[in-house]
Every structure is written in structure tokens, then in C-alpha cells.
Motif scaffolding. Structure first.
Motif, PDB file in Angstrom:
ATOM      1  N   THR A   1       0.926  -1.097   0.150  1.00 29.31           N
ATOM      2  CA  THR A   1       0.014   0.011   0.040  1.00 29.31           C
ATOM      3  C   THR A   1       1.021   1.329   0.015  1.00 29.31           C
ATOM      4  OG1 THR A   1      -0.124   0.124   2.450  1.00 29.31           O
ATOM      5  CG2 THR A   1      -1.747  -0.966   1.313  1.00 29.31           C
ATOM      6  N   ARG A   2       0.267   2.476  -0.459  1.00 31.92           N
ATOM      7  CA  ARG A   2       0.937   3.618  -0.439  1.00 31.92           C
ATOM      8  C   ARG A   2       0.013   4.811  -0.568  1.00 31.92           C
ATOM      9  NH1 ARG A   2       1.063   5.323  -5.874  1.00 31.92           N
ATOM     10  NH2 ARG A   2       1.048   3.744  -7.430  1.00 31.92           N
ATOM     11  N   LEU A   3       0.410   6.004  -0.418  1.00 33.89           N
ATOM     12  CA  LEU A   3      -0.558   7.062  -0.466  1.00 33.89           C
ATOM     13  C   LEU A   3      -0.363   7.939  -1.763  1.00 33.89           C
ATOM     14  CD1 LEU A   3       0.399   8.319   2.993  1.00 33.89           C
ATOM     15  CD2 LEU A   3      -1.937   7.449   2.469  1.00 33.89           C
ATOM     16  N   ILE A   4      -1.515   8.460  -1.985  1.00 34.62           N
ATOM     17  CA  ILE A   4      -1.458   9.400  -3.076  1.00 34.62           C
ATOM     18  C   ILE A   4      -2.337  10.556  -2.782  1.00 34.62           C
ATOM     19  CG2 ILE A   4      -1.345   7.507  -5.059  1.00 34.62           C
ATOM     20  CD1 ILE A   4      -3.975   7.909  -5.541  1.00 34.62           C
ATOM     21  N   PHE A   5      -1.970  11.867  -3.395  1.00 39.94           N
ATOM     22  CA  PHE A   5      -2.602  12.941  -2.926  1.00 39.94           C
ATOM     23  C   PHE A   5      -3.332  13.709  -4.299  1.00 39.94           C
ATOM     24  CE2 PHE A   5       1.193  11.968  -0.466  1.00 39.94           C
ATOM     25  CZ  PHE A   5       0.573  11.909   0.874  1.00 39.94           C
ATOM     26  N   GLY A   6      -4.027  14.597  -4.018  1.00 44.82           N
ATOM     27  CA  GLY A   6      -4.738  15.478  -4.820  1.00 44.82           C
ATOM     28  C   GLY A   6      -5.955  15.095  -5.223  1.00 44.82           C
ATOM     29  N   PHE A   7      -6.992  15.804  -5.546  1.00 44.04           N
ATOM     30  CA  PHE A   7      -8.251  15.704  -5.932  1.00 44.04           C
ATOM     31  C   PHE A   7      -8.446  14.861  -7.238  1.00 44.04           C
ATOM     32  CE2 PHE A   7      -9.463  18.616  -2.699  1.00 44.04           C
ATOM     33  CZ  PHE A   7     -10.787  18.118  -2.081  1.00 44.04           C
ATOM     34  N   HIS A   8      -7.584  15.319  -8.372  1.00 42.41           N
ATOM     35  CA  HIS A   8      -7.831  14.797  -9.560  1.00 42.41           C
ATOM     36  C   HIS A   8      -7.191  13.398  -9.603  1.00 42.41           C
ATOM     37  CE1 HIS A   8      -8.135  15.765 -14.183  1.00 42.41           C
ATOM     38  NE2 HIS A   8      -7.596  14.648 -14.158  1.00 42.41           N
ATOM     39  N   ALA A   9      -6.143  13.249  -9.044  1.00 42.46           N
ATOM     40  CA  ALA A   9      -5.356  11.725  -8.911  1.00 42.46           C
ATOM     41  C   ALA A   9      -6.134  10.949  -8.269  1.00 42.46           C
ATOM     42  CB  ALA A   9      -4.014  11.855  -8.368  1.00 42.46           C
ATOM     43  N   ILE A  10      -6.909  11.060  -7.086  1.00 33.08           N
ATOM     44  CA  ILE A  10      -7.877  10.368  -6.348  1.00 33.08           C
ATOM     45  C   ILE A  10      -8.970  10.083  -6.925  1.00 33.08           C
ATOM     46  CG2 ILE A  10      -9.070   9.967  -4.173  1.00 33.08           C
ATOM     47  CD1 ILE A  10      -6.500  11.535  -2.862  1.00 33.08           C
ATOM     48  N   THR A  11      -9.662  11.013  -7.512  1.00 31.78           N
ATOM     49  CA  THR A  11     -10.853  11.223  -8.350  1.00 31.78           C
ATOM     50  C   THR A  11     -10.888  10.030  -9.527  1.00 31.78           C
ATOM     51  OG1 THR A  11     -11.808  13.204  -7.693  1.00 31.78           O
ATOM     52  CG2 THR A  11     -12.718  12.265  -9.540  1.00 31.78           C
ATOM     53  N   SER A  12      -9.747  10.246 -10.256  1.00 27.43           N
ATOM     54  CA  SER A  12      -9.386   9.322 -11.365  1.00 27.43           C
ATOM     55  C   SER A  12      -9.217   7.846 -10.955  1.00 27.43           C
ATOM     56  CB  SER A  12      -8.119   9.906 -11.977  1.00 27.43           C
ATOM     57  OG  SER A  12      -7.864   8.852 -13.300  1.00 27.43           O
ATOM     58  N   ARG A  13      -8.431   7.688  -9.794  1.00 28.45           N
ATOM     59  CA  ARG A  13      -8.179   6.336  -9.370  1.00 28.45           C
ATOM     60  C   ARG A  13      -9.668   5.578  -8.927  1.00 28.45           C
ATOM     61  NH1 ARG A  13      -3.366   3.582  -9.237  1.00 28.45           N
ATOM     62  NH2 ARG A  13      -3.661   1.463  -7.901  1.00 28.45           N
ATOM     63  N   LEU A  14     -10.497   6.595  -8.305  1.00 27.01           N
ATOM     64  CA  LEU A  14     -11.819   5.845  -7.783  1.00 27.01           C
ATOM     65  C   LEU A  14     -12.671   5.607  -9.089  1.00 27.01           C
ATOM     66  CD1 LEU A  14     -12.997   8.365  -4.964  1.00 27.01           C
ATOM     67  CD2 LEU A  14     -12.518   5.864  -4.795  1.00 27.01           C
ATOM     68  N   ARG A  15     -12.489   6.333 -10.094  1.00 30.32           N
ATOM     69  CA  ARG A  15     -13.258   5.845 -11.110  1.00 30.32           C
ATOM     70  C   ARG A  15     -12.924   4.816 -12.127  1.00 30.32           C
ATOM     71  NH1 ARG A  15     -14.139  12.239 -13.151  1.00 30.32           N
ATOM     72  NH2 ARG A  15     -16.249  12.836 -11.806  1.00 30.32           N
ATOM     73  N   GLN A  16     -11.472   4.632 -12.098  1.00 28.90           N
ATOM     74  CA  GLN A  16     -10.995   3.821 -12.881  1.00 28.90           C
ATOM     75  C   GLN A  16     -10.556   2.441 -12.350  1.00 28.90           C
ATOM     76  OE1 GLN A  16      -8.457   4.899 -16.086  1.00 28.90           O
ATOM     77  NE2 GLN A  16      -8.625   7.184 -15.553  1.00 28.90           N
ATOM     78  N   ASN A  17     -10.275   2.576 -11.204  1.00 28.33           N
ATOM     79  CA  ASN A  17      -9.964   1.430 -10.280  1.00 28.33           C
ATOM     80  C   ASN A  17     -10.055   1.484  -8.708  1.00 28.33           C
ATOM     81  OD1 ASN A  17      -8.648  -1.086  -9.729  1.00 28.33           O
ATOM     82  ND2 ASN A  17      -6.244  -0.361 -10.029  1.00 28.33           N
ATOM     83  N   PRO A  18     -11.626   1.544  -8.645  1.00 26.27           N
ATOM     84  CA  PRO A  18     -12.067   1.609  -7.353  1.00 26.27           C
ATOM     85  C   PRO A  18     -11.703   0.719  -6.152  1.00 26.27           C
ATOM     86  CG  PRO A  18     -13.680   1.156  -8.640  1.00 26.27           C
ATOM     87  CD  PRO A  18     -12.783   1.354  -9.624  1.00 26.27           C
ATOM     88  N   ALA A  19     -11.713  -0.451  -6.811  1.00 28.83           N
ATOM     89  CA  ALA A  19     -11.230  -1.700  -5.864  1.00 28.83           C
ATOM     90  C   ALA A  19      -9.807  -1.459  -5.146  1.00 28.83           C
ATOM     91  CB  ALA A  19     -11.152  -3.059  -6.547  1.00 28.83           C
ATOM     92  N   SER A  20      -8.896  -0.648  -5.760  1.00 33.38           N
ATOM     93  CA  SER A  20      -7.529  -0.503  -5.333  1.00 33.38           C
ATOM     94  C   SER A  20      -7.509   0.672  -4.222  1.00 33.38           C
ATOM     95  CB  SER A  20      -6.546  -0.128  -6.449  1.00 33.38           C
ATOM     96  OG  SER A  20      -7.004   1.362  -7.009  1.00 33.38           O
ATOM     97  N   VAL A  21      -8.646   1.489  -4.126  1.00 34.24           N
ATOM     98  CA  VAL A  21      -8.659   2.342  -3.043  1.00 34.24           C
ATOM     99  C   VAL A  21      -9.017   1.837  -1.767  1.00 34.24           C
ATOM    100  CG1 VAL A  21      -9.247   4.810  -2.461  1.00 34.24           C
ATOM    101  CG2 VAL A  21      -9.051   4.074  -4.704  1.00 34.24           C
TER     102      VAL A  21
END
Length: 248
Positions: free
Chosen positions: A4-24
């Protein structure tokens, strides 16, 4: 957990939620934010059944370690299904367009290169595992979601990977300031991999020798070189321009 690791920022996190939500696994949001951006992210997290943890700015600053966090951080599962260059090439229905980065050290440069790659429809970004920055939290933030949109392939031996690409019919073009031919004269058709070198040092000798052709970007001003992401954008734009011109 080591994966596991951390990512920051609205755009990066929103994109991750939309494209690979299981990883968040969980999101940390500044409890003081009441703006629309924060509300949209909270709603998306709820939709994807991702735990949202309100916290204060001091905690987020500590998690970010000095990086700009915009009031939000996410813990993600960094384990990814293994993908190699063959997986990419075997699924293409158009000539390959690849970006090869020979040892980028600055995470801001890598993030910007990934954004450029996404903008021009690059099928994969290839980089060496050693002596390269890799996909850090800063890269994710600067890339603004491009990390999840463009396959990033780390290889053990870059020169060998380039030779394998050549065997698959991919032309290897290296962008370097001291090349005899320039981009205006280059014929950019068929499968292409653009190779750009590291900040300051450029391509390593073996990488350079493996290229089919070396190409320079015409420079009319007083500066001698461009940022690697700018150079990548120019080369990729010209490739797409030539391809579009040949389409019926």
C-alpha cells in the motif's frame, strides 16, 4: 502493508476511484473543506463504498511529508496485475505508439510525461526499473489521473526491450539535440517508439546505439534544450499529426 502507498490531490484520487475503485482502501479528507470539489469526492467515495475519514490539515501535512496534498489523501493497494509490452502490442488495432523514458529522475517530469502520453494516445510508457523515479505519490498527483490511463511498464533491461520491439516491427526513434536529422524531415509512419533520455544526461550510450534513428527538435530561440515532457509532447504531436494527415 508493504503493498500500500499514499497518493494525494483531488484529480489523482478521483481518477483512481473512477478507473480502479477496488484499489482504493480509504480516503483522508480535510474536515474543514465544504466546497463542491470535496462534496463531489465524498459522494463518489460513498458510491464506490470506499471509507472516507475526516481529518485535520496537520495530519494530512504529516502524511504528505511536505508535498502539496490539496486537503485529501488516499491509501491505495499498489499491487497491480502484471503487464508487459507483449500484452500491450497484442491488443492493438492501430500501429503502436510508445514512449520510452531512459532514466527520468524527477517525479514532476515523469508525471508530466504521463500526462502528455495520455493526451496523445500513447499505448504504453516504458522505463527501466533501476535509476528511474518510478510511480511515486508525486508522480500520481502531477499526472492528474494519467497513471491509471496509460500502462506504465518497468523493464529490467531497456536495451533488450528495445531490440524486442524492433523484432515486433516497431521503429525506435531517439530524440536528442545533437542528431543530424530533425523532426521536420522525419517520416513517422507505422509502429513507433519514441525514446527520450534523462534530465541533463540524455540517453545512455547503449540506448542511443539501439535506436533506428536519432532526431532533433528544431530550435529557433536562444535556449539549447527543452524539458523532457515538452520534447515528448512535440514528438508525439508530430507523429499524430502525420498519421491524421494520411487517414482517408
Amino acid at each position: 502493508m508493504s503493498n500500500t502507498r499514499l497518493i494525494f490531490g483531488f484529480h489523482a484520487i478521483t481518477s483512481r476511484l473512477r478507473q480502479n475503485p477496488a484499489s482504493v482502501t480509504e480516503i483522508f479528507l480535510d474536515a474543514g473543506r465544504r466546497d463542491q470539489r470535496a462534496r463531489d469526492l465524498a459522494k463518489l467515495a460513498e458510491t464506490q463504498d470506499v471509507r472516507l475519514i475526516p481529518c485535520d490539515d496537520a495530519r494530512l501535512a504529516g502524511m504528505a511529508g511536505g508535498a502539496r496534498h490539496q486537503g485529501v489523501a488516499a491509501c491505495i493497494d499498489a499491487s497491480r496485475s502484471y503487464i508487459d509490452i507483449e500484452d500491450v502490442l497484442d491488443t492493438l488495432v492501430e500501429p503502436a505508439l510508445l514512449l520510452v523514458l531512459d532514466g527520468i529522475q524527477d517525479p514532476h517530469n515523469l508525471g508530466a510525461c504521463l500526462r502528455v502520453a495520455d493526451a496523445f494516445g500513447v499505448h504504453a510508457v516504458v522505463a527501466p526499473k533501476d535509476r528511474a523515479v518510478g510511480l511515486t505519490a508525486t508522480v500520481h498527483k502531477v499526472a492528474s489521473g494519467a497513471v491509471d490511463a496509460v500502462p506504465y511498464i518497468s523493464v529490467t533491461n531497456l536495451a533488450r526491450t528495445l531490440r524486442e520491439l524492433k523484432q515486433r516491427g516497431v521503429s525506435i526513434l531517439g530524440a536528442t539535440a545533437d542528431a543530424d536529422s530533425n523532426l521536420n524531415a522525419a517520416i513517422l509512419d507505422g509502429p513507433i517508439a519514441w525514446v527520450l533520455g534523462a534530465e541533463g544526461k540524455g540517453m545512455r550510450r547503449l540506448t542511443r546505439e539501439t535506436c533506428d534513428q536519432l532526431v532533433s527538435i528544431p530550435m529557433l530561440g536562444s535556449v539549447e534544450s527543452l524539458n523532457v515532457s515538452v520534447s515528448a509532447g512535440i514528438c508525439l504531436f508530430e507523429t499524430r499529426r502525420q498519421r491524421s494527415a494520411k487517414e482517408p
